[in-house]
Design an enzyme around this catalytic site. Structure first.
Site, PDB file in Angstrom:
ATOM      1  CG  ASN A   7      -1.727   1.260   1.360  1.00 44.68           C
ATOM      2  OD1 ASN A   7      -1.765   2.064   0.416  1.00 44.68           O
ATOM      3  ND2 ASN A   7      -2.386   1.444   2.489  1.00 44.68           N
ATOM      4  CE  LYS A   9      -0.239   3.555   4.644  1.00 45.09           C
ATOM      5  NZ  LYS A   9      -0.155   3.721   6.076  1.00 45.09           N
ATOM      6  CG  HIS A  92      -5.838   2.176   5.207  1.00 45.71           C
ATOM      7  ND1 HIS A  92      -5.395   3.194   6.007  1.00 45.71           N
ATOM      8  CD2 HIS A  92      -4.820   1.288   5.113  1.00 45.71           C
ATOM      9  CE1 HIS A  92      -4.143   2.928   6.373  1.00 45.71           C
ATOM     10  NE2 HIS A  92      -3.767   1.789   5.843  1.00 45.71           N
ATOM     11  CD  GLU A  94      -2.974   5.912   6.412  1.00 42.32           C
ATOM     12  OE1 GLU A  94      -2.960   5.903   5.175  1.00 42.32           O
ATOM     13  OE2 GLU A  94      -2.045   5.439   7.110  1.00 42.32           O
ATOM     14  CD  GLU A 161      -3.255  -1.951   7.563  1.00 40.46           C
ATOM     15  OE1 GLU A 161      -2.191  -2.230   7.020  1.00 40.46           O
ATOM     16  OE2 GLU A 161      -3.848  -0.880   7.355  1.00 40.46           O
ATOM     17  N   GLY A 167       2.672   2.945  10.814  1.00 44.48           N
ATOM     18  CA  GLY A 167       3.655   4.012  10.642  1.00 44.48           C
ATOM     19  C   GLY A 167       4.370   4.418  11.919  1.00 44.48           C
ATOM     20  CB  SER A 201       5.314  -1.081  12.284  1.00 38.55           C
ATOM     21  OG  SER A 201       4.943   0.271  12.490  1.00 38.55           O
TER      22      SER A 201
HETATM   23  P1  13P Z   1       3.109   0.903   7.710  1.00 37.25           P
HETATM   24  O1  13P Z   1       3.604  -0.423   7.156  1.00 37.25           O
HETATM   25  O2  13P Z   1       3.865   2.069   7.174  1.00 37.25           O
HETATM   26  O3  13P Z   1       3.038   0.867   9.202  1.00 37.25           O
HETATM   27  O4  13P Z   1       1.617   1.081   7.178  1.00 37.25           O
HETATM   28  C1  13P Z   1       0.717   0.059   7.326  1.00 37.25           C
HETATM   29  C2  13P Z   1      -0.478   0.352   6.522  1.00 37.25           C
HETATM   30  O5  13P Z   1      -1.241   1.258   6.815  1.00 37.25           O
HETATM   31  C3  13P Z   1      -0.714  -0.480   5.325  1.00 37.25           C
HETATM   32  O6  13P Z   1      -1.995  -0.300   4.840  1.00 37.25           O
END
Ligand code: 13P
Length: 240
Positions: A7, A9, A92, A94, A161, A167, A201
Site C-alpha cells: 500500500n 499511500k 483503511h 486513514e 491493522e 507508521g 510497521s
Molecule cells: P506501515 O507499514 O507504514 O506501518 O503502514 C501500514 C499500513 O497502513 C498499510 O496499509
C-alpha cells in the site's frame, strides 16, 4: 497462497513506480514464485505498473461508493476493473479517520467492488485508546459486521491493522496478532474464501515471526513497501 500487498499511500510518481517495477521484476520470478503479490499505488500510477509476466497484480487504495455520476474527484469500480485491478483496499484506517468513512459508506464500497469482480481488502483495527480501554475486540467485531451483506462465497481479504501500529515502528506482537486473527476467523467463519493479513510497521525483520507464530496469510505493507528490495524480502525473496 500467501498474499503480500504494497500500500503505497500517497507516494510514488509514475516515473518512480516504473523504476520500482523494473527493480522488483529482477527479484520476483515470472508468475510470482508461489506467492501472490499486489501493488496498490496511487490511481495515477496504476497503468504504469502492469506486469505482463504475472509477477504481481495491481490493486487500488480506494473506490467510489457510487457506480458513476456527478462525483467530482472520485474513481469508480468499473474504471479500476478496466485498468486491470484485481483488489481494492476498503476501510483503511486513514480513510475511516481522515475522510470520515464509516460502516454505511463502506458497505456501499464493498457492493461496488463486487459488481466489478474486484476483491476487497477490508481493513479493521482498533486505536490505541480503544485497546487501552479494553474494547479492541468489540471494535473488530463492529467493523467485521460491515461485511454482513457481502456474499460469503466471494473471495475476501481482511487486513488486521491496529491503528497504533501503523507508521509507528511498533508492530503488534505475534501473540496479539494471533488473537485478532482467531477472533476475525471466528466472526467470519461463514466465508468460504478468506485470507487474513496483518498490517502495521511490517518489516523484513519482523515478518517471518508474524507469518509463522501468528498464522497470518500475508501482509499489508505501508512504508516498507516503497523499497523494492525490502518489499521483496517481506514476500520471502532475497536476503531477509
Ligand atoms: P506501515 O507499514 O507504514 O506501518 O503502514 C501500514 C499500513 O497502513 C498499510 O496499509
Amino acid at each position: 497462497m500467501n498474499l503480500f500487498v504494497a500500500n503505497w499511500k500517497m507516494h510514488m510518481t509514475r516515473a518512480e513506480a516504473r523504476a520500482f517495477a523494473v527493480e522488483l521484476s529482477r527479484i520476483v520470478p515470472p508468475g510470482g514464485g508461489g506467492r501472490e503479490i499486489v501493488i496498490a499505488p496511487p490511481f495515477t500510477a496504476l497503468d504504469a505498473l502492469g506486469d505482463a509476466e504475472g509477477r504481481w497484480r495491481i490493486g487500488a487504495q480506494n473506490v467510489a461508493a457510487d457506480a458513476k455520476g456527478a462525483f467530482t474527484g472520485e474513481v469508480c469500480a468499473k474504471m479500476l476493473a478496466e485498468l486491470g485491478c484485481r483488489y481494492v483496499i476498503v476501510g483503511h484506517s486513514e480513510r475511516r479517520r481522515l475522510f470520515n468513512e464509516g460502516g454505511a459508506t463502506l458497505v456501499r464500497k464493498l457492493e461496488r467492488c463486487r459488481e466489478e469482480n474486484l476483491i476487497p481488502i477490508y481493513c479493521v483495527g482498533e486505536t490505541e485508546s480503544e485497546r487501552d480501554d479494553g474494547v479492541g475486540n468489540q471494535i473488530l467485531t463492529d467493523q467485521a459486521a460491515t461485511l454482513a451483506g457481502d456474499p460469503p462465497d466471494a473471495p475476501l481479504v481482511v487486513a488486521y491493522e491496529p491503528v497504533w501500529a501503523i507508521g509507528t515502528g511498533r508492530a503488534a506482537s505475534p501473540g496479539d496478532a494471533a488473537a485478532a486473527r482467531t477472533l476475525l476467523a471466528k466472526l467470519l467463519s461463514a466465508r468460504r474464501d478468506l485470507r487474513i493479513l496483518y498490517g502495521g510497521s511490517v518489516t523484513a525483520g519482523n515478518c517471518r515471526e508474524m507469518l509463522e507464530a501468528a498464522g497470518m496469510d500475508g501482509f499489508l505493507v505501508g512504508g516498507a513497501s516503497l523499497d523494492p528490495k525490502g518489499f521483496a524480502a517481506i514476500a520471502g525473496f532475497g536476503n531477509m
